[in-house]
Design a protein around this motif. Structure first.
Motif, PDB file in Angstrom:
ATOM      1  N   PHE A  46      -1.986  -3.527   5.170  1.00 28.04           N
ATOM      2  CA  PHE A  46      -1.191  -3.023   4.051  1.00 28.04           C
ATOM      3  C   PHE A  46      -0.981  -1.519   4.185  1.00 28.04           C
ATOM      4  O   PHE A  46      -1.809  -0.805   4.755  1.00 28.04           O
ATOM      5  CB  PHE A  46      -1.913  -3.255   2.711  1.00 28.04           C
ATOM      6  CG  PHE A  46      -2.378  -4.658   2.463  1.00 28.04           C
ATOM      7  CD1 PHE A  46      -3.626  -5.070   2.905  1.00 28.04           C
ATOM      8  CD2 PHE A  46      -1.593  -5.543   1.761  1.00 28.04           C
ATOM      9  CE1 PHE A  46      -4.077  -6.366   2.667  1.00 28.04           C
ATOM     10  CE2 PHE A  46      -2.039  -6.841   1.508  1.00 28.04           C
ATOM     11  CZ  PHE A  46      -3.277  -7.246   1.963  1.00 28.04           C
ATOM     12  N   TYR A  68      -0.408   1.310   1.196  1.00 25.81           N
ATOM     13  CA  TYR A  68      -0.332   1.609  -0.227  1.00 25.81           C
ATOM     14  C   TYR A  68       0.142   3.048  -0.397  1.00 25.81           C
ATOM     15  O   TYR A  68      -0.163   3.924   0.412  1.00 25.81           O
ATOM     16  CB  TYR A  68      -1.704   1.463  -0.900  1.00 25.81           C
ATOM     17  CG  TYR A  68      -2.110   0.055  -1.226  1.00 25.81           C
ATOM     18  CD1 TYR A  68      -2.765  -0.742  -0.295  1.00 25.81           C
ATOM     19  CD2 TYR A  68      -1.850  -0.492  -2.480  1.00 25.81           C
ATOM     20  CE1 TYR A  68      -3.150  -2.040  -0.609  1.00 25.81           C
ATOM     21  CE2 TYR A  68      -2.244  -1.782  -2.808  1.00 25.81           C
ATOM     22  CZ  TYR A  68      -2.889  -2.538  -1.862  1.00 25.81           C
ATOM     23  OH  TYR A  68      -3.275  -3.822  -2.174  1.00 25.81           O
ATOM     24  N   GLN A  89       0.269   6.272  -3.210  1.00 21.54           N
ATOM     25  CA  GLN A  89      -0.263   6.824  -4.463  1.00 21.54           C
ATOM     26  C   GLN A  89       0.468   8.129  -4.759  1.00 21.54           C
ATOM     27  O   GLN A  89       0.104   9.192  -4.260  1.00 21.54           O
ATOM     28  CB  GLN A  89      -1.764   7.071  -4.347  1.00 21.54           C
ATOM     29  CG  GLN A  89      -2.409   7.489  -5.659  1.00 21.54           C
ATOM     30  CD  GLN A  89      -3.892   7.785  -5.495  1.00 21.54           C
ATOM     31  OE1 GLN A  89      -4.310   8.349  -4.488  1.00 21.54           O
ATOM     32  NE2 GLN A  89      -4.695   7.396  -6.466  1.00 21.54           N
ATOM     33  N   SER A 126      -0.581  11.838  -9.542  1.00 18.93           N
ATOM     34  CA  SER A 126      -0.880  11.470 -10.930  1.00 18.93           C
ATOM     35  C   SER A 126      -0.275  10.126 -11.337  1.00 18.93           C
ATOM     36  O   SER A 126      -0.058   9.871 -12.522  1.00 18.93           O
ATOM     37  CB  SER A 126      -0.374  12.558 -11.893  1.00 18.93           C
ATOM     38  OG  SER A 126      -0.977  13.788 -11.586  1.00 18.93           O
ATOM     39  N   ARG A 127      -0.015   9.280 -10.369  1.00 18.26           N
ATOM     40  CA  ARG A 127       0.544   7.975 -10.707  1.00 18.26           C
ATOM     41  C   ARG A 127      -0.235   6.868 -10.021  1.00 18.26           C
ATOM     42  O   ARG A 127      -1.052   7.112  -9.150  1.00 18.26           O
ATOM     43  CB  ARG A 127       2.025   7.918 -10.336  1.00 18.26           C
ATOM     44  CG  ARG A 127       2.899   8.813 -11.216  1.00 18.26           C
ATOM     45  CD  ARG A 127       4.355   8.742 -10.807  1.00 18.26           C
ATOM     46  NE  ARG A 127       4.867   7.382 -10.927  1.00 18.26           N
ATOM     47  CZ  ARG A 127       6.078   7.037 -10.501  1.00 18.26           C
ATOM     48  NH1 ARG A 127       6.860   7.909  -9.931  1.00 18.26           N
ATOM     49  NH2 ARG A 127       6.497   5.796 -10.640  1.00 18.26           N
ATOM     50  N   GLN A 128       0.073   5.651 -10.439  1.00 20.99           N
ATOM     51  CA  GLN A 128      -0.674   4.484 -10.000  1.00 20.99           C
ATOM     52  C   GLN A 128      -0.429   4.166  -8.524  1.00 20.99           C
ATOM     53  O   GLN A 128       0.665   4.366  -7.993  1.00 20.99           O
ATOM     54  CB  GLN A 128      -0.201   3.295 -10.840  1.00 20.99           C
ATOM     55  CG  GLN A 128      -1.252   2.318 -11.217  1.00 20.99           C
ATOM     56  CD  GLN A 128      -1.030   1.816 -12.651  1.00 20.99           C
ATOM     57  OE1 GLN A 128      -0.468   2.508 -13.494  1.00 20.99           O
ATOM     58  NE2 GLN A 128      -1.485   0.611 -12.920  1.00 20.99           N
ATOM     59  N   MET A 129      -1.443   3.655  -7.861  1.00 20.77           N
ATOM     60  CA  MET A 129      -1.330   3.199  -6.485  1.00 20.77           C
ATOM     61  C   MET A 129      -0.533   1.899  -6.456  1.00 20.77           C
ATOM     62  O   MET A 129      -0.801   0.977  -7.220  1.00 20.77           O
ATOM     63  CB  MET A 129      -2.716   2.965  -5.913  1.00 20.77           C
ATOM     64  CG  MET A 129      -2.746   2.529  -4.475  1.00 20.77           C
ATOM     65  SD  MET A 129      -3.575   3.693  -3.426  1.00 20.77           S
ATOM     66  CE  MET A 129      -5.209   3.556  -4.060  1.00 20.77           C
ATOM     67  N   LEU A 136       1.580  -1.094  -3.796  1.00 19.99           N
ATOM     68  CA  LEU A 136       1.745  -1.637  -2.456  1.00 19.99           C
ATOM     69  C   LEU A 136       3.138  -1.310  -1.945  1.00 19.99           C
ATOM     70  O   LEU A 136       4.131  -1.520  -2.639  1.00 19.99           O
ATOM     71  CB  LEU A 136       1.539  -3.142  -2.475  1.00 19.99           C
ATOM     72  CG  LEU A 136       1.679  -3.843  -1.122  1.00 19.99           C
ATOM     73  CD1 LEU A 136       0.530  -3.458  -0.206  1.00 19.99           C
ATOM     74  CD2 LEU A 136       1.721  -5.357  -1.307  1.00 19.99           C
ATOM     75  N   MET A 182       0.285  10.230  -1.445  1.00 22.71           N
ATOM     76  CA  MET A 182      -0.789   9.903  -0.517  1.00 22.71           C
ATOM     77  C   MET A 182      -0.552   8.465  -0.071  1.00 22.71           C
ATOM     78  O   MET A 182      -0.315   7.590  -0.923  1.00 22.71           O
ATOM     79  CB  MET A 182      -2.138  10.039  -1.211  1.00 22.71           C
ATOM     80  CG  MET A 182      -3.321   9.755  -0.316  1.00 22.71           C
ATOM     81  SD  MET A 182      -3.617  11.079   0.867  1.00 22.71           S
ATOM     82  CE  MET A 182      -4.675  12.130  -0.114  1.00 22.71           C
ATOM     83  N   PHE A 241      -2.105   5.192   1.996  1.00 20.09           N
ATOM     84  CA  PHE A 241      -3.324   4.596   2.511  1.00 20.09           C
ATOM     85  C   PHE A 241      -2.994   3.351   3.323  1.00 20.09           C
ATOM     86  O   PHE A 241      -2.263   2.473   2.866  1.00 20.09           O
ATOM     87  CB  PHE A 241      -4.265   4.188   1.366  1.00 20.09           C
ATOM     88  CG  PHE A 241      -4.849   5.337   0.622  1.00 20.09           C
ATOM     89  CD1 PHE A 241      -4.268   5.795  -0.555  1.00 20.09           C
ATOM     90  CD2 PHE A 241      -5.989   5.975   1.084  1.00 20.09           C
ATOM     91  CE1 PHE A 241      -4.813   6.856  -1.255  1.00 20.09           C
ATOM     92  CE2 PHE A 241      -6.539   7.041   0.393  1.00 20.09           C
ATOM     93  CZ  PHE A 241      -5.946   7.483  -0.771  1.00 20.09           C
TER      94      PHE A 241
END
Lengths: 115, 114
Positions: free
Chosen positions: B35, B37, B39, B42-45, B47, B89, B91
């Protein structure tokens, strides 16, 4: 739309306090996870749960405990907060097993500061 | 034990250009999932893209595509026509076929230059 919510976006606590971080998901997922995120270290798994009342230690469980009394709710507990637990805490959930829906869904995170 | 390595802590790309984020992993399994991901600040991670190891075809999602090299255990993410909203960011993550725990890399912070 799927949703994972966390009780607080920002939290400030004092050393030695007991801290509860709550996570709720509305997707009927069996699996729930708690991570902490620190710069340069990525996401590290603290605890996870495969089902109600079940819990498994992750990579860094020391200083933490968890509770899963209901399927939708997974709580992270810091029994006696310390300054080295200042971090961003992320909750996630996922369905069990493999397949098209095996991704983890994340909450918005709780930034905890321990003074 | 499985590991995921992102060797680029930070990257920058000019808006509208193409950028590739690197990821390598180590596993002895033959069936697994990979995967990427995202981010945002200041926001949600969320997919971005998923790849099943048994599929030879590289996954694509609009401007996002992967270069999956199973033998080399490499899984890079290509972002075409970079936009300011791609700043985040990123991941890379691995999930074994018999696992429910995802293993994350340390992340790559992507900056988009206007």
């Amino acid at each position: 739309d799927v949703k994972v919510t966390q009780s607080s976006r920002y939290l400030v606590k004092r050393t030695g306090e007991k801290v509860f971080l709550e996570c709720v998901q509305d997707m009927d997922h069996e699996n729930m996870f708690w991570y902490r995120q620190d710069p340069g270290l990525g996401l590290r798994l603290i605890y996870f749960s495969y089902d109600v009342k079940m819990k498994e230690k992750g990579d860094i469980p020391e200083g933490y405990s968890v509770s899963r009394e209901k399927k939708e709710r997974f709580s992270l507990i810091l029994e006696s907060a310390s300054t080295n637990q200042t971090s961003m805490y992320l909750c996630a959930s996922s369905p069990p097993g493999q397949g098209d829906h095996n991704e983890q869904f994340f909450g918005p995170g709780t930034r905890l500061t321990v003074l | 034990a499985q590991t995921v390595t992102q060797s680029q802590p930070e990257m920058s790309v000019q808006e509208a250009e193409t950028v590739t984020l690197s990821c390598t992993y180590d596993t002895s399994e033959s069936d697994y999932y990979l995967f990427w991901y995202k981010q945002p600040p200041s926001r949600q991670m969320i997919l971005v893209i998923r790849q099943e190891a048994y599929k030879q075809q590289n996954a694509t999602e609009n401007r996002f595509s992967v270069n999956f090299q199973k033998a080399a255990k490499s899984f890079s993410l290509k972002i075409s026509d970079s936009q300011l909203g791609d700043a985040a960011m990123y991941f890379c993550a691995y999930l074994g076929n018999r696992d429910d725990k995802i293993i994350f890399g340390k992340g790559t912070r992507l900056h988009i230059l206007p």
